[in-house]
Scaffold this active site. Sequence first.
Site, PDB file in Angstrom:
ATOM      1  N   GLY A   9     -37.115  58.258 -14.483  1.00  0.00           N
ATOM      2  CA  GLY A   9     -36.458  57.734 -15.678  1.00  0.00           C
ATOM      3  C   GLY A   9     -36.003  56.323 -15.365  1.00  0.00           C
ATOM      4  CG  ASP A  33     -39.729  55.866 -17.936  1.00  0.00           C
ATOM      5  OD1 ASP A  33     -38.478  55.793 -17.848  1.00  0.00           O
ATOM      6  OD2 ASP A  33     -40.325  56.151 -18.998  1.00  0.00           O
ATOM      7  NE  ARG A 151     -16.796  56.947 -18.457  1.00  0.00           N
ATOM      8  CZ  ARG A 151     -17.869  57.609 -18.884  1.00  0.00           C
ATOM      9  NH1 ARG A 151     -17.853  58.932 -18.992  1.00  0.00           N
ATOM     10  NH2 ARG A 151     -18.960  56.958 -19.229  1.00  0.00           N
ATOM     11  CG  HIS A 175     -20.608  65.365 -17.845  1.00  0.00           C
ATOM     12  ND1 HIS A 175     -19.615  64.481 -17.570  1.00  0.00           N
ATOM     13  CD2 HIS A 175     -21.596  64.641 -18.424  1.00  0.00           C
ATOM     14  CE1 HIS A 175     -19.973  63.276 -17.966  1.00  0.00           C
ATOM     15  NE2 HIS A 175     -21.167  63.346 -18.490  1.00  0.00           N
TER      16      HIS A 175
HETATM   17  O1  TXD Z   1     -22.539  61.755 -16.223  1.00  0.00           O
HETATM   18  C1  TXD Z   1     -23.695  61.901 -16.494  1.00  0.00           C
HETATM   19  N1  TXD Z   1     -24.394  62.853 -15.914  1.00  0.00           N
HETATM   20  C2  TXD Z   1     -24.354  61.012 -17.461  1.00  0.00           C
HETATM   21  C3  TXD Z   1     -25.585  61.458 -18.058  1.00  0.00           C
HETATM   22  C4  TXD Z   1     -23.906  59.690 -17.695  1.00  0.00           C
HETATM   23  C5  TXD Z   1     -24.652  58.816 -18.434  1.00  0.00           C
HETATM   24  C6  TXD Z   1     -25.931  59.158 -19.001  1.00  0.00           C
HETATM   25  N2  TXD Z   1     -26.213  60.551 -18.954  1.00  0.00           N
HETATM   26  C7  TXD Z   1     -27.551  60.996 -19.338  1.00  0.00           C
HETATM   27  O2  TXD Z   1     -28.530  60.395 -18.496  1.00  0.00           O
HETATM   28  C8  TXD Z   1     -27.979  60.625 -20.723  1.00  0.00           C
HETATM   29  O3  TXD Z   1     -27.412  61.478 -21.686  1.00  0.00           O
HETATM   30  C9  TXD Z   1     -29.472  60.800 -20.610  1.00  0.00           C
HETATM   31  O4  TXD Z   1     -29.809  62.181 -20.704  1.00  0.00           O
HETATM   32  C10 TXD Z   1     -29.786  60.318 -19.183  1.00  0.00           C
HETATM   33  C11 TXD Z   1     -30.361  58.922 -19.119  1.00  0.00           C
HETATM   34  O5  TXD Z   1     -29.554  58.026 -19.810  1.00  0.00           O
HETATM   35  P1  TXD Z   1     -30.074  56.528 -20.102  1.00  0.00           P
HETATM   36  O6  TXD Z   1     -28.991  55.806 -20.786  1.00  0.00           O
HETATM   37  O7  TXD Z   1     -30.672  55.958 -18.865  1.00  0.00           O
HETATM   38  O8  TXD Z   1     -31.235  56.833 -21.137  1.00  0.00           O
HETATM   39  P2  TXD Z   1     -32.515  55.916 -21.461  1.00  0.00           P
HETATM   40  O9  TXD Z   1     -32.202  54.475 -21.296  1.00  0.00           O
HETATM   41  O10 TXD Z   1     -33.023  56.418 -22.775  1.00  0.00           O
HETATM   42  O11 TXD Z   1     -33.563  56.294 -20.314  1.00  0.00           O
HETATM   43  C12 TXD Z   1     -34.212  57.507 -20.245  1.00  0.00           C
HETATM   44  C13 TXD Z   1     -35.572  57.241 -19.676  1.00  0.00           C
HETATM   45  C14 TXD Z   1     -36.476  56.402 -20.592  1.00  0.00           C
HETATM   46  O12 TXD Z   1     -36.957  55.258 -19.899  1.00  0.00           O
HETATM   47  C15 TXD Z   1     -37.610  57.346 -20.968  1.00  0.00           C
HETATM   48  O13 TXD Z   1     -38.860  56.706 -21.144  1.00  0.00           O
HETATM   49  C16 TXD Z   1     -37.618  58.270 -19.756  1.00  0.00           C
HETATM   50  O14 TXD Z   1     -36.250  58.485 -19.467  1.00  0.00           O
HETATM   51  N3  TXD Z   1     -38.302  59.538 -19.983  1.00  0.00           N
HETATM   52  C17 TXD Z   1     -39.092  60.116 -19.040  1.00  0.00           C
HETATM   53  N4  TXD Z   1     -39.420  59.729 -17.806  1.00  0.00           N
HETATM   54  C18 TXD Z   1     -40.253  60.527 -17.102  1.00  0.00           C
HETATM   55  N5  TXD Z   1     -40.734  61.690 -17.583  1.00  0.00           N
HETATM   56  C19 TXD Z   1     -40.416  62.121 -18.815  1.00  0.00           C
HETATM   57  N6  TXD Z   1     -40.908  63.272 -19.273  1.00  0.00           N
HETATM   58  C20 TXD Z   1     -39.558  61.314 -19.610  1.00  0.00           C
HETATM   59  N7  TXD Z   1     -39.054  61.425 -20.854  1.00  0.00           N
HETATM   60  C21 TXD Z   1     -38.277  60.345 -21.072  1.00  0.00           C
END
Ligand code: TXD
Length: 311
Positions: A9, A33, A151, A175
């Site tokens: 990701g 990704d 935080r 969480h």
């Molecule tokens: O405390 C925590 N655990 C969290 C969790 C804090 C902040 C964000 N949190 C979660 O992390 C958020 O709710 C999301 O589920 C993830 C990722 O957050 P982000 O802000 O980085 O999301 P983005 O910018 O949308 O990035 C997700 C990426 C994006 O580039 C997609 O193309 C990719 O995931 N993606 C994939 N990569 C590989 N394989 C698959 N199948 C795939 N699907 C989407």
Amino acid sequence: MRPKLSIIGAGMVGAQAAYLAAIKELGDIVLVDVVEGVPQGKGLDLLEAAPLLGSDVNVMGSNDYAAIKDSDVVIVTAGVPRKPGMSRDDLLSINAKIVSDICRQVVKHAPKCVLIIVTNPLDAMVHVAKKVTGFPRERVFGMAGVLDSTRFRAFLADELKVSVEDVTAFVLGGHGDTMVPLARYSTVAGIPVTELIPKKRLDEIIARVRDGGAEIVNLLKTGSAFYAPGAAVIEMAEAILKDKRRVLSCCVLLEGEYGVKGLPIGVPAKLGAKGMEQVMEIALDAEEKALFQKTIDAVKALTKDADRLVQ
Ligand code: TXD
């Protein structure tokens, strides 16, 4: 040979994590990704920044999981964010599918890695990852408590106008809305914050910690927090890759600790070269126990839904 860290990701959190890992020279970095060009582009950009960062690490991006071969640590930040009109169940089912697919690839290409899950809904995704990989709990757990704690630390330092370095904070549980920030175990240079801040004000700060994620989503509108989440997961990865034995709050499968069996939940744990090396148990008072039970019930419901979706 340098350690190898793979980040699945290459979105906001993944890219921030990669940037910090490069600054800290944690090892060679691989970004993966589904979107073509994005991990390659971000990887190349970071590689080109390395001379300025003074960092001798190799960075590359790929759409092919073969690139994560034999990683020491794999971080999963892949998923979709919740969009307007999407229920929690919708998000759960989409991300459970994404995380399951990724976990199968991790088992195939990096079967000995320590796997850290970041994707939301976090506790349910850790449950899915544990189930699909079959890894021992020492090698599959989630990041949430380090973020919630940072935080809390930031707000406490601001309230008392003291250095963030002197503030430690402690958050237990799932969480989400039911997380349990433990003021009693949160200190300024060893002094419990309950001695320094009146209860009413402390409760307001705790409420802000609980809503910390939503506060940022409301401001950003098009996404969620990424600086602090990226830093939080790298704190965990660093503890493992450098065998620091840090005690950090992790979402880990409990096997009887805190009276809980078979459920992933945020607890303090020791992180070192083997991954999650020890769950630290602390005594809770009656009020904390009641809050902890609430968070257990919420996580139980979530993991049950996840089980329905991932067979
Ligand atoms: O405390 C925590 N655990 C969290 C969790 C804090 C902040 C964000 N949190 C979660 O992390 C958020 O709710 C999301 O589920 C993830 C990722 O957050 P982000 O802000 O980085 O999301 P983005 O910018 O949308 O990035 C997700 C990426 C994006 O580039 C997609 O193309 C990719 O995931 N993606 C994939 N990569 C590989 N394989 C698959 N199948 C795939 N699907 C989407």
